[in-house]
Design a protein around this motif. Structure first.
Motif, short mmCIF file in Angstrom:
data_model
loop_
_atom_site.label_atom_id
_atom_site.label_comp_id
_atom_site.label_asym_id
_atom_site.label_seq_id
_atom_site.Cartn_x
_atom_site.Cartn_y
_atom_site.Cartn_z
N ARG A 138 0.66 -1.27 0.02
CA ARG A 138 0.04 0.16 0.19
C ARG A 138 0.97 1.24 -0.12
N LEU A 139 1.90 1.49 0.86
CA LEU A 139 2.68 2.30 0.86
C LEU A 139 3.47 2.82 -0.02
N SER A 140 4.37 1.83 -0.77
CA SER A 140 5.10 1.84 -1.81
C SER A 140 5.42 0.53 -2.55
N PRO A 141 4.43 0.41 -3.50
CA PRO A 141 4.58 -0.96 -4.22
C PRO A 141 5.83 -1.42 -4.86
N LYS A 142 6.56 -0.38 -5.28
CA LYS A 142 7.87 -0.74 -6.01
C LYS A 142 8.94 -1.17 -4.96
N LYS A 143 8.85 -1.04 -3.76
CA LYS A 143 9.85 -1.22 -2.78
C LYS A 143 9.73 -2.87 -2.55
N THR A 144 10.73 -3.47 -2.45
CA THR A 144 10.71 -5.06 -2.42
C THR A 144 11.60 -5.41 -1.09
N TRP A 145 11.44 -6.49 -0.50
CA TRP A 145 12.49 -7.01 0.49
C TRP A 145 13.70 -7.54 0.03
N GLU A 146 13.83 -7.86 -1.53
CA GLU A 146 15.07 -7.90 -1.72
C GLU A 146 15.97 -6.64 -1.81
N GLY A 147 15.44 -5.65 -2.08
CA GLY A 147 15.85 -4.45 -2.32
C GLY A 147 16.23 -3.84 -0.81
N TYR A 148 15.34 -3.98 0.07
CA TYR A 148 15.45 -3.57 1.52
C TYR A 148 16.64 -4.51 1.87
N TRP A 149 16.75 -5.59 2.01
CA TRP A 149 17.89 -6.50 2.54
C TRP A 149 19.33 -6.37 1.82
N ALA A 150 19.31 -5.84 0.81
CA ALA A 150 20.38 -5.34 -0.14
C ALA A 150 20.95 -3.85 0.44
N GLY A 151 19.84 -3.11 0.85
CA GLY A 151 20.29 -1.79 1.60
C GLY A 151 20.77 -2.02 2.89
N VAL A 152 20.36 -3.15 3.63
CA VAL A 152 20.84 -3.21 5.09
C VAL A 152 22.00 -3.90 4.92
N PHE A 153 22.52 -4.67 3.94
CA PHE A 153 23.78 -5.23 3.84
C PHE A 153 24.90 -4.31 3.48
N PHE A 154 24.81 -3.56 2.46
CA PHE A 154 25.63 -2.58 2.02
C PHE A 154 25.62 -1.42 2.96
N GLY A 155 24.46 -0.90 3.54
CA GLY A 155 24.66 0.08 4.50
C GLY A 155 25.30 -0.39 5.63
N THR A 156 25.16 -1.60 5.91
CA THR A 156 26.19 -2.08 7.15
C THR A 156 27.60 -2.07 6.68
N ILE A 157 27.97 -2.77 5.87
CA ILE A 157 29.23 -2.96 5.14
C ILE A 157 29.94 -1.83 4.83
N GLY A 158 29.11 -0.64 4.26
CA GLY A 158 29.84 0.58 3.95
C GLY A 158 30.07 1.38 5.09
N THR A 159 29.21 1.35 6.13
CA THR A 159 29.34 2.21 7.13
C THR A 159 30.53 1.67 8.00
N ALA A 160 30.66 0.35 8.35
CA ALA A 160 31.90 -0.05 8.88
C ALA A 160 32.88 0.09 8.20
N GLY A 161 33.15 0.26 6.72
CA GLY A 161 34.34 0.51 6.12
C GLY A 161 34.81 1.89 6.48
N LEU A 162 33.63 2.94 6.06
CA LEU A 162 33.90 4.14 6.51
C LEU A 162 34.46 4.57 7.91
N ALA A 163 33.94 3.80 8.79
CA ALA A 163 34.35 3.80 10.33
C ALA A 163 35.87 3.82 10.29
N ILE A 164 36.38 2.82 9.90
CA ILE A 164 37.58 2.15 9.84
C ILE A 164 38.81 3.38 9.28
N LEU A 165 38.05 3.79 7.86
CA LEU A 165 38.77 4.62 7.07
C LEU A 165 38.78 6.35 7.55
N TRP A 166 37.68 6.88 8.33
CA TRP A 166 37.86 8.00 8.97
C TRP A 166 38.70 7.82 10.23
#
Length: 275
Positions: A171-199
């Motif tokens: 109802r809220l956003s028919p184009k959003k998918t669970w596959e996209g959501y979990w990919a976002g969680v994965f890359f958001g987690t990995i990317g932030t962890a990498g940035l934390a070490i870099l910074w």
């Protein structure tokens, strides 16, 4: 569409990154401007739906709260000014809509709640984007929190388009998918962890890989709710975008909906667990 989105994102980065680095009035001014435009779009959405929120109180209140949160840190203003301003704005909104009801506006009570919700959500919550920059090592924290939301949004968009099959919210956003959501969680987690070490290696906060990953996971999991929240506004009003000021992205509110959650949650997680 993709070319427009990319060019618009680069243009925003060309303005936003220098403001983030410079801080002070440059950054506070940019955030206040974005929040003010987003609030005007918020009011327009609900006007389309037949409600009569007070545009002067909405936009003026959000700009005032954002400015006070910035000035309280940069110029030594009392930190009590922003809560006092929020209190007076809520009372002013009640007065405004009482008068509206007396003039014959039967939906004035609903209008009042929309006005107050906009001031609190976009003004009080939105100003956490300023509070993060005002923390010790604020630039580093900001450069960790916002990219977390960007990583998650970008990965969810591309993976959802390519591999998405199961709707996240029909109802809220028919184009959003669970596959996209979990990919976002994965890359958001990995990317932030990498940035934390870099910074950290470049002189930023002393974070471990796991602390960066924890921050990234929390933000990636939750900031999607900001996007869905704005979709709820638009669905109820029957509009596609909050505006058309940013090519390929829609309005400012369309662009910063997840930033609001990232700013507030990021600030609280940093203060509670990482400082």
């Amino acid at each position: 569409m993709l070319i427009k989105r990319t060019l618009a994102a680069l243009a925003l980065a060309a303005v936003g990154i220098p403001a983030m680095i410079l801080g002070g009035i440059f950054y506070y001014g940019l955030i206040t401007l974005l929040l003010g435009i987003a609030t005007w779009e918020y009011g327009k959405i609900f006007h389309t739906a037949g409600y009569n929120a007070s545009t002067p109180l909405l936009v003026g209140g959000v700009v005032l709260l954002s400015a006070l949160r910035g000035l309280s840190a940069s110029m030594g203003f009392s930190p009590d000014l922003a809560p006092a301003a929020l209190t007076l704005l809520i009372l002013a909104a009640m007065t405004w809509h009482l008068l509206d009801y007396e003039k014959g506006r039967d939906q004035a009570a609903t209008d009042f709640t929309i006005t107050v919700a906009g001031i609190v959500y976009l003004g009080w919550i939105g100003a956490y984007l300023i509070d993060i920059r005002n923390l010790p090592d604020g630039l580093w924290w900001l450069a960790l929190v916002l990219p977390s939301a960007w990583f998650a949004d970008t990965a969810a968009y591309f993976f959802g388009r390519r591999f998405g099959k199961h709707q996240l919210s029909s109802r809220l956003s028919p184009k959003k998918t669970w596959e996209g959501y979990w990919a976002g969680v994965f890359f958001g987690t990995i990317g932030t962890a990498g940035l934390a070490i870099l910074w950290q290696r470049l002189g930023g906060p002393d974070l471990t890989l796991w602390q960066g990953a924890g921050l990234g996971a929390a933000l990636s999991i939750l900031t999607t709710l900001g996007d869905l929240g704005e979709s709820m506004f638009k669905r109820q009003a029957g509009v596609k975008d909050s505006g058309n000021i940013i090519p390929g992205h829609g309005g400012v509110l369309d662009r910063i909906d997840s930033w609001l959650w990232a700013g507030a949650l990021g600030y609280l997680l940093i203060v509670w667990f990482l400082l």
